[in-house]
Design a protein around this motif. Structure first.
Motif, short mmCIF file in Angstrom:
data_model
loop_
_atom_site.label_atom_id
_atom_site.label_comp_id
_atom_site.label_asym_id
_atom_site.label_seq_id
_atom_site.Cartn_x
_atom_site.Cartn_y
_atom_site.Cartn_z
N UNK A 28 -12.72 -25.69 18.35
CA UNK A 28 -11.58 -25.15 19.11
C UNK A 28 -10.47 -26.18 19.22
N UNK A 29 -10.83 -27.44 19.45
CA UNK A 29 -9.83 -28.50 19.58
C UNK A 29 -9.03 -28.66 18.30
N UNK A 30 -9.69 -28.65 17.15
CA UNK A 30 -9.01 -28.82 15.87
C UNK A 30 -8.05 -27.66 15.61
N UNK A 31 -8.50 -26.45 15.88
CA UNK A 31 -7.65 -25.28 15.66
C UNK A 31 -6.49 -25.26 16.66
N UNK A 32 -6.76 -25.58 17.92
CA UNK A 32 -5.69 -25.62 18.92
C UNK A 32 -4.65 -26.67 18.58
#
Length: 84
Positions: A28-32
């Motif tokens: 989620x962090x990478x995509x966000x």
């Protein structure tokens, strides 16, 4: 990067990752981060960044859209509505 804060807008999400993210939080962090940087992202690119299937990325983005201003436009891009 200084004190863990990114001060320049021309960075690549890929430059922060030696390996694919391993946990849901990392995915989620990478995509966000990619969404924040670019303002829009395809499901295919989200899947590549997160190291998951297209269906998994789509489900993740749908869930993310419940808590952040995010929608899928008519071209198939996930778009952040209010970028900081």
């Amino acid at each position: 990067m200084m004190n863990g804060i990114i001060h320049h807008s021309s960075f690549s999400v890929d430059c922060f990752m030696d390996d694919k993210p391993e946990t849901p939080t990392e995915r989620i962090a990478v995509v966000a981060l990619a969404l924040f940087r670019d303002g829009r992202l395809t499901t295919t690119r989200a899947a590549e960044l997160a190291g998951i299937s297209y269906q998994g990325a789509n489900q993740m983005l749908e869930r993310m859209s419940r808590t952040i201003p995010l929608y899928r436009d008519e071209e198939g891009y996930w778009v952040m509505v209010d970028r900081l």
